[in-house]
Design a protein around this motif. Structure first.
Motif, PDB file in Angstrom:
ATOM      1  N   GLU A   1       2.153   9.921  -7.444  1.00 16.48           N
ATOM      2  CA  GLU A   1       2.707  11.057  -7.116  1.00 16.48           C
ATOM      3  C   GLU A   1       2.956  11.503  -5.786  1.00 16.48           C
ATOM      4  OE1 GLU A   1       1.847  15.961  -8.513  1.00 16.48           O
ATOM      5  OE2 GLU A   1       1.172  14.361  -9.537  1.00 16.48           O
ATOM      6  N   SER A   2       1.941  11.330  -4.882  1.00 16.29           N
ATOM      7  CA  SER A   2       2.001  11.805  -3.495  1.00 16.29           C
ATOM      8  C   SER A   2       3.073  11.061  -2.634  1.00 16.29           C
ATOM      9  CB  SER A   2       0.536  11.976  -2.722  1.00 16.29           C
ATOM     10  OG  SER A   2       0.297  10.504  -2.762  1.00 16.29           O
ATOM     11  N   SER A   3       3.194   9.899  -3.212  1.00 16.37           N
ATOM     12  CA  SER A   3       4.254   8.899  -2.433  1.00 16.37           C
ATOM     13  C   SER A   3       5.683   9.223  -3.163  1.00 16.37           C
ATOM     14  CB  SER A   3       3.907   7.644  -2.548  1.00 16.37           C
ATOM     15  OG  SER A   3       3.882   7.102  -3.886  1.00 16.37           O
ATOM     16  N   LEU A   4       6.027   9.525  -4.299  1.00 15.21           N
ATOM     17  CA  LEU A   4       7.200   9.759  -4.883  1.00 15.21           C
ATOM     18  C   LEU A   4       7.843  11.178  -4.833  1.00 15.21           C
ATOM     19  CD1 LEU A   4       6.700   7.723  -8.280  1.00 15.21           C
ATOM     20  CD2 LEU A   4       8.323   7.014  -6.462  1.00 15.21           C
TER      21      LEU A   4
ATOM     22  N   PRO B   1       0.721  -1.163  -0.109  1.00 11.26           N
ATOM     23  CA  PRO B   1       0.035   0.258  -0.048  1.00 11.26           C
ATOM     24  C   PRO B   1       0.692   1.334  -0.080  1.00 11.26           C
ATOM     25  CG  PRO B   1      -0.480  -1.395   2.121  1.00 11.26           C
ATOM     26  CD  PRO B   1       0.647  -2.062   1.120  1.00 11.26           C
ATOM     27  N   GLN B   2       0.266   2.523  -0.387  1.00 14.09           N
ATOM     28  CA  GLN B   2       0.902   3.542  -0.564  1.00 14.09           C
ATOM     29  C   GLN B   2       1.639   4.040   0.646  1.00 14.09           C
ATOM     30  OE1 GLN B   2      -1.525   6.832  -1.744  1.00 14.09           O
ATOM     31  NE2 GLN B   2       0.097   8.258  -1.190  1.00 14.09           N
TER      32      GLN B   2
ATOM     33  N   VAL C   1      16.501  -1.683  -1.686  1.00 16.05           N
ATOM     34  CA  VAL C   1      15.212  -2.015  -1.331  1.00 16.05           C
ATOM     35  C   VAL C   1      14.246  -1.246  -2.328  1.00 16.05           C
ATOM     36  CG1 VAL C   1      13.767  -1.499   0.624  1.00 16.05           C
ATOM     37  CG2 VAL C   1      15.789  -2.442   1.243  1.00 16.05           C
ATOM     38  N   LEU C   2      14.803   0.110  -2.674  1.00 18.81           N
ATOM     39  CA  LEU C   2      14.242   1.095  -3.691  1.00 18.81           C
ATOM     40  C   LEU C   2      13.930   0.276  -4.972  1.00 18.81           C
ATOM     41  CD1 LEU C   2      15.424   4.361  -2.910  1.00 18.81           C
ATOM     42  CD2 LEU C   2      13.275   3.569  -2.084  1.00 18.81           C
TER      43      LEU C   2
ATOM     44  N   LYS D   1       5.728   4.423   1.130  1.00 19.51           N
ATOM     45  CA  LYS D   1       6.340   5.976   1.539  1.00 19.51           C
ATOM     46  C   LYS D   1       7.375   5.644   2.624  1.00 19.51           C
ATOM     47  CE  LYS D   1       3.705   9.553   1.745  1.00 19.51           C
ATOM     48  NZ  LYS D   1       2.528  10.437   2.089  1.00 19.51           N
ATOM     49  N   ALA D   2       6.793   4.683   3.575  1.00 16.54           N
ATOM     50  CA  ALA D   2       7.972   4.269   4.552  1.00 16.54           C
ATOM     51  C   ALA D   2       9.308   3.534   3.918  1.00 16.54           C
ATOM     52  CB  ALA D   2       7.184   3.378   5.478  1.00 16.54           C
ATOM     53  N   ILE D   3       8.837   2.711   3.193  1.00 15.45           N
ATOM     54  CA  ILE D   3       9.999   2.072   2.664  1.00 15.45           C
ATOM     55  C   ILE D   3      10.990   3.043   1.748  1.00 15.45           C
ATOM     56  CG2 ILE D   3      10.763   0.560   0.843  1.00 15.45           C
ATOM     57  CD1 ILE D   3       8.475  -1.303   1.472  1.00 15.45           C
ATOM     58  N   MET D   4      10.450   4.187   1.291  1.00  8.01           N
ATOM     59  CA  MET D   4      11.206   4.960   0.562  1.00  8.01           C
ATOM     60  C   MET D   4      11.982   5.824   1.313  1.00  8.01           C
ATOM     61  SD  MET D   4       9.209   6.305  -2.876  1.00  8.01           S
ATOM     62  CE  MET D   4       7.374   6.154  -2.422  1.00  8.01           C
ATOM     63  N   GLU D   5      11.634   6.138   2.498  1.00 10.66           N
ATOM     64  CA  GLU D   5      12.159   6.947   3.518  1.00 10.66           C
ATOM     65  C   GLU D   5      13.801   6.433   3.908  1.00 10.66           C
ATOM     66  OE1 GLU D   5       9.724   7.569   6.805  1.00 10.66           O
ATOM     67  OE2 GLU D   5       8.291   9.115   5.701  1.00 10.66           O
ATOM     68  N   THR D   6      13.785   4.964   3.595  1.00 11.36           N
ATOM     69  CA  THR D   6      15.041   4.405   4.013  1.00 11.36           C
ATOM     70  C   THR D   6      16.040   4.856   3.083  1.00 11.36           C
ATOM     71  OG1 THR D   6      14.810   2.364   2.530  1.00 11.36           O
ATOM     72  CG2 THR D   6      13.699   2.476   4.773  1.00 11.36           C
TER      73      THR D   6
END
Length: 75
Positions: A40-43, A11-12, A26-27, A16-21
């Motif tokens: 858009e709101s997550s990237l 889920p979004q 992982v990305l 988002k939490a994964i992208m924060e790493t």
């Protein structure tokens, strides 16, 4: 984290939490997962912070269906 990014659906909020790493492996796993919600709101909030290497950019482009605002940032 890679195992989480490979889940059938991500889920979004989790994306988002994964992208924060900012972890490149992982990305890459997350961006390769068609079941991960990347919009858009997550990237965009992490665009400057995520270490976008050429392989990550290629993975995002191959993924397709990127939001217009994200595509504009690519060019």
């Amino acid at each position: 984290l890679c195992a989480i990014a490979r889940r059938k659906t991500v889920p979004q909020d989790l994306s988002k939490a994964i992208m924060e790493t900012s972890d490149t492996l992982v990305l890459h796993t997350l961006f390769s997962n068609p079941g991960a919600v990347l919009n858009e709101s997550s990237l965009l909030p992490y665009w400057q912070d995520i270490p976008f290497t050429q392989p990550l950019l290629e993975t995002l482009v191959k993924r397709g269906s990127l939001p217009i605002a994200v595509v504009e940032k690519l060019y």
